[in-house]
Design a protein around this motif. Structure first.
Motif, PDB file in Angstrom:
ATOM      1  N   ARG A 125       0.859  -1.188   0.000  1.00  0.00           N
ATOM      2  CA  ARG A 125       0.000   0.000   0.000  1.00  0.00           C
ATOM      3  C   ARG A 125       0.892   1.234   0.000  1.00  0.00           C
ATOM      4  NH1 ARG A 125      -5.076  -1.790   0.753  1.00  0.00           N
ATOM      5  NH2 ARG A 125      -5.390  -3.738   1.901  1.00  0.00           N
ATOM      6  N   ASP A 139      -2.738   5.168   2.990  1.00  0.00           N
ATOM      7  CA  ASP A 139      -3.253   3.808   3.198  1.00  0.00           C
ATOM      8  C   ASP A 139      -2.264   2.908   3.917  1.00  0.00           C
ATOM      9  OD1 ASP A 139      -5.645   4.416   1.960  1.00  0.00           O
ATOM     10  OD2 ASP A 139      -4.975   3.743  -0.018  1.00  0.00           O
ATOM     11  N   ARG A 140      -1.007   3.338   4.020  1.00  0.00           N
ATOM     12  CA  ARG A 140       0.009   2.509   4.666  1.00  0.00           C
ATOM     13  C   ARG A 140      -0.200   2.438   6.172  1.00  0.00           C
ATOM     14  NH1 ARG A 140       5.249   5.750   2.862  1.00  0.00           N
ATOM     15  NH2 ARG A 140       3.738   7.418   3.208  1.00  0.00           N
ATOM     16  N   THR A 141       0.148   1.286   6.741  1.00  0.00           N
ATOM     17  CA  THR A 141       0.204   1.138   8.198  1.00  0.00           C
ATOM     18  C   THR A 141       1.674   1.151   8.594  1.00  0.00           C
ATOM     19  OG1 THR A 141      -1.781  -0.245   8.129  1.00  0.00           O
ATOM     20  CG2 THR A 141      -0.491  -0.257  10.159  1.00  0.00           C
ATOM     21  N   ASP A 178       0.787  -4.395   6.583  1.00  0.00           N
ATOM     22  CA  ASP A 178       0.057  -4.522   5.317  1.00  0.00           C
ATOM     23  C   ASP A 178       0.558  -5.698   4.491  1.00  0.00           C
ATOM     24  OD1 ASP A 178      -1.316  -2.203   6.029  1.00  0.00           O
ATOM     25  OD2 ASP A 178       0.098  -0.899   4.962  1.00  0.00           O
TER      26      ASP A 178
END
Length: 268
Positions: A122, A126-128, A224
């Motif tokens: 991602r 949207d990134r973790t 992710d």
């Protein structure tokens, strides 16, 4: 040895045998993956093909706009020309991990398996991402380094901001960083993800796969990437502690052990 074909992709090759295509990440070049070379010292029969993506390293930029899709298509054309219909394996790091996933989806059973090192899954909001990305900091060293993009990148992609860490960064990361085509990189940053996850349009791949992520990766994170396990029934996953976005550089011995085990499990 570097190729002299008309392809926009240049590559450096070592060894003979089954091809293994190694794809680096964004704004670096093939040198960021060279710490993997000792893996092959006791494993003959692999022809290592280290790519420089278009606009990176020795490869000219694409004649048209640069995007994730355009780079994937360039890699496909290169594989068609250089590998043909032979079985092969693929290694991808960071952005190159996204492309390696696309290669597996495109070539299916021709791909023996893949090793994905901190792959892009991602992007953007949207990134973790982890909260802590540094495990060791030599402030005296950081104070000596001149302000600028090199120092900034060092602090962004490495978890150990120490003299040994800087030496590794200078050897394997900075050369490609300084060689990349900046306008092409800006185009790619604006169109960084493939339109769809490659796995969503392909059947499950039953070859051997390896996923390596790190707890301190401040660029792509690690949570992710675990979603990829649903798409690869025989994927082994490791989340390393004490390394950032270049685990094959920062903790090379550990990553070489993981990659070596993956290679030994591939069915040639």
């Amino acid at each position: 040895m570097t190729d002299t074909t008309d392809s926009v992709i240049r590559h450096t090759a070592f060894g003979e045998g089954t091809p293994i295509v190694l794809i680096h990440g964004y704004t670096v070049d093939h040198r960021v993956l060279l710490p993997l070379e000792p893996v092959f010292a006791g494993r003959p029969g692999w022809r290592r093909l280290y790519l420089d993506l278009p606009g990176h390293g020795a490869s000219p930029r694409l004649p048209g706009p640069t995007s994730a899709t355009a780079l994937a298509e360039a890699v496909f054309r290169w594989i068609d020309a250089e590998v043909g219909d032979r079985p092969f394996a693929v290694v991808g790091q960071s952005f190159g991990g996204q492309l390696a996933r696309a290669v597996t989806a495109r070539y299916g059973e021709q791909v023996l398996g893949s090793a994905l090192l901190v792959p892009v899954v991602r992007w953007g909001e949207d990134r973790t991402l982890p909260g802590e990305t540094v495990v060791e900091r030599d402030q005296e060293l950081l104070d000596r380094l001149p302000d600028g993009p090199d120092r900034e990148l060092f602090g962004y992609v490495m978890a150990r901001l120490t003299e040994p860490g800087w030496e590794l960064f200078e050897q394997f990361v900075l050369p490609g960083r300084r060689a990349h085509d900046q306008p092409a990189a800006a185009e790619l940053e604006a169109d960084f993800l493939l339109p769809h996850w490659p796995e969503h349009r392909a059947p499950q791949h039953r070859g051997r796969h390896l996923l390596v992520t790190t707890r301190q990766d401040g660029l792509v994170g690690w949570r992710d990437q675990l979603a990829l396990l649903d798409h690869y029934p025989r994927m082994a996953a490791t989340v390393l502690d004490g390394a950032g976005h270049n685990p094959q550089v920062e903790c090379a011995k550990t990553v070489r052990g993981l990659v070596g085990g993956w290679l030994d499990g591939l069915d040639r």
